[in-house]
Design a protein around this motif. Sequence first.
Motif, mmCIF file in Angstrom:
data_model
loop_
_atom_site.group_PDB
_atom_site.id
_atom_site.type_symbol
_atom_site.label_atom_id
_atom_site.label_comp_id
_atom_site.label_asym_id
_atom_site.label_seq_id
_atom_site.Cartn_x
_atom_site.Cartn_y
_atom_site.Cartn_z
ATOM 1 N N VAL A 25 -34.792 -33.427 1.561
ATOM 2 C CA VAL A 25 -34.121 -32.204 2.011
ATOM 3 C C VAL A 25 -34.059 -31.151 0.903
ATOM 4 N N ALA A 26 -33.546 -31.521 -0.274
ATOM 5 C CA ALA A 26 -33.402 -30.555 -1.370
ATOM 6 C C ALA A 26 -34.760 -30.005 -1.795
ATOM 7 N N GLN A 27 -35.778 -30.888 -1.834
ATOM 8 C CA GLN A 27 -37.121 -30.453 -2.232
ATOM 9 C C GLN A 27 -37.681 -29.416 -1.252
ATOM 10 N N LEU A 28 -37.473 -29.633 0.026
ATOM 11 C CA LEU A 28 -37.972 -28.694 1.034
ATOM 12 C C LEU A 28 -37.246 -27.356 0.955
ATOM 13 N N HIS A 29 -35.945 -27.408 0.692
ATOM 14 C CA HIS A 29 -35.199 -26.155 0.526
ATOM 15 C C HIS A 29 -35.724 -25.372 -0.685
ATOM 16 N N ARG A 30 -36.032 -26.085 -1.789
ATOM 17 C CA ARG A 30 -36.568 -25.399 -2.962
ATOM 18 C C ARG A 30 -37.918 -24.762 -2.651
ATOM 19 N N ARG A 31 -38.779 -25.503 -1.943
ATOM 20 C CA ARG A 31 -40.089 -24.967 -1.574
ATOM 21 C C ARG A 31 -39.941 -23.749 -0.650
ATOM 22 N N ALA A 32 -39.020 -23.843 0.285
ATOM 23 C CA ALA A 32 -38.776 -22.708 1.192
ATOM 24 C C ALA A 32 -38.272 -21.496 0.412
ATOM 25 N N SER A 33 -37.386 -21.745 -0.551
ATOM 26 C CA SER A 33 -36.846 -20.655 -1.358
ATOM 27 C C SER A 33 -37.957 -19.946 -2.125
ATOM 28 N N LEU A 34 -38.850 -20.713 -2.719
ATOM 29 C CA LEU A 34 -39.976 -20.130 -3.461
ATOM 30 C C LEU A 34 -40.886 -19.330 -2.527
ATOM 31 N N TRP A 35 -41.177 -19.896 -1.348
ATOM 32 C CA TRP A 35 -42.051 -19.206 -0.391
ATOM 33 C C TRP A 35 -41.442 -17.876 0.036
ATOM 34 N N TYR A 36 -40.155 -17.911 0.364
ATOM 35 C CA TYR A 36 -39.494 -16.683 0.808
ATOM 36 C C TYR A 36 -39.507 -15.626 -0.294
ATOM 37 N N GLU A 37 -39.227 -16.047 -1.534
ATOM 38 C CA GLU A 37 -39.216 -15.086 -2.640
ATOM 39 C C GLU A 37 -40.605 -14.463 -2.821
ATOM 40 N N GLU A 38 -41.638 -15.302 -2.823
ATOM 41 C CA GLU A 38 -43.009 -14.812 -3.021
ATOM 42 C C GLU A 38 -43.443 -13.855 -1.917
ATOM 43 N N ASN A 39 -42.864 -13.994 -0.738
ATOM 44 C CA ASN A 39 -43.256 -13.160 0.396
ATOM 45 C C ASN A 39 -42.260 -12.040 0.694
ATOM 46 N N GLY A 40 -41.324 -11.823 -0.238
ATOM 47 C CA GLY A 40 -40.435 -10.675 -0.132
ATOM 48 C C GLY A 40 -39.203 -10.846 0.734
ATOM 49 N N TYR A 41 -38.872 -12.100 1.099
ATOM 50 C CA TYR A 41 -37.673 -12.362 1.913
ATOM 51 C C TYR A 41 -36.567 -12.901 0.993
ATOM 52 N N VAL A 42 -36.012 -11.998 0.185
ATOM 53 C CA VAL A 42 -35.097 -12.460 -0.860
ATOM 54 C C VAL A 42 -33.795 -13.047 -0.309
ATOM 55 N N PRO A 43 -33.122 -12.437 0.690
ATOM 56 C CA PRO A 43 -31.890 -13.053 1.208
ATOM 57 C C PRO A 43 -32.113 -14.490 1.694
ATOM 58 N N GLU A 44 -33.241 -14.716 2.402
ATOM 59 C CA GLU A 44 -33.547 -16.070 2.870
ATOM 60 C C GLU A 44 -33.811 -16.995 1.687
ATOM 61 N N SER A 45 -34.443 -16.449 0.633
ATOM 62 C CA SER A 45 -34.702 -17.241 -0.567
ATOM 63 C C SER A 45 -33.398 -17.684 -1.213
ATOM 64 N N VAL A 46 -32.415 -16.775 -1.260
ATOM 65 C CA VAL A 46 -31.097 -17.122 -1.822
ATOM 66 C C VAL A 46 -30.451 -18.246 -1.016
ATOM 67 N N SER A 47 -30.490 -18.123 0.306
ATOM 68 C CA SER A 47 -29.856 -19.129 1.172
ATOM 69 C C SER A 47 -30.457 -20.515 0.949
ATOM 70 N N HIS A 48 -31.783 -20.590 0.839
ATOM 71 C CA HIS A 48 -32.422 -21.892 0.629
ATOM 72 C C HIS A 48 -32.178 -22.422 -0.783
#
Length: 234
Positions: A25-48
Motif C-alpha cells: 500500500v505505502a509503496q503504491l501511494h509513493r509511486r502515485a505521488s511521484l506520477w502525479y507530481e511529474e504530470n503536474g497534479y500537485v494536490p493529488e501528489s500531496v494527498s498520496h
Amino acid sequence: RWYRYHPLFSDLLRQRLRREMPDLVAQLHRRASLWYEENGYVPESVSHALASGDEERAADLVEWTGWAVLARGEMITLLAWLDQLPAPCVRSRPQLGILRAWALALTGELARIEPCLQDVDVEEVPGEIAAIRAYIASQHDQVPLATELALQVFEHLPEKKWFSRGIAMLTLGSAALSNGEPAAAVQTLTEAVEWSRAAGQIHMAVIGTSMLGEALQMQGQLHKAAERQRQALR
C-alpha cells in the motif's frame, strides 16, 4: 494510462489490496505521488505522499505548492494538509508555519494565529510575520499599528513575495481610507491590486478594487468609482 472507477468499486479494490497485500500500500501511494507530481497534479501528489506516510516528501510538496494553493483561496485544503503533518515537522519549517498562519487569517480564525506564530523563528521570516500581524491589526481596526507593521513588510520582503506584499499594501490602503486620505488610498490601492493580481490572489484583487472605488467616491470621482465597482463585480 489511468482509469477512474465507480467509488464503490474503488473502495472494494482498496479493501482487497489492504487485505491481500498490505505491505504494497505505502509503496503504491509513493509511486502515485511521484506520477502525479511529474504530470503536474500537485494536490493529488500531496494527498498520496501523506497516505504513504512519507512525511518529509509531503512537507516538501506543501512548502513548494502552498503559496499557489493559498493564492487560489483554497485555505481549507491547505489547513487539512498541514494538520496531517507531524507538529515537529511543521515547526522545523518556518514557511509551513507562515502558510498555516495566513490560512487561519484568511478564514477568520484570528485568535489561533499568535499561538501558531510562537513556533516560527521571527529572525528567519520577519517580513512575513509583520505582514500577518499587520493584517490582524487592520481587522481589529488598530490603524496606527497596522500601518507601522505593514511598512515593516517592505523593509524585509523582496518584491517577488507578491502574496504578502500585496496584502500589506492593501492594509496600507485601508488605513488611508480610515484616516480620510483618499488620494493616498487611491495610489496605494492601485498598487495593491496590481500585486494581488500578480500573485494570483483574485479574492484580494476584488477587495482592493472595491476599496479603490470607495476612495474614488470620497474624491467625488463618481464615474470612475462606479467603473471600479463594476470591475470588482466582473
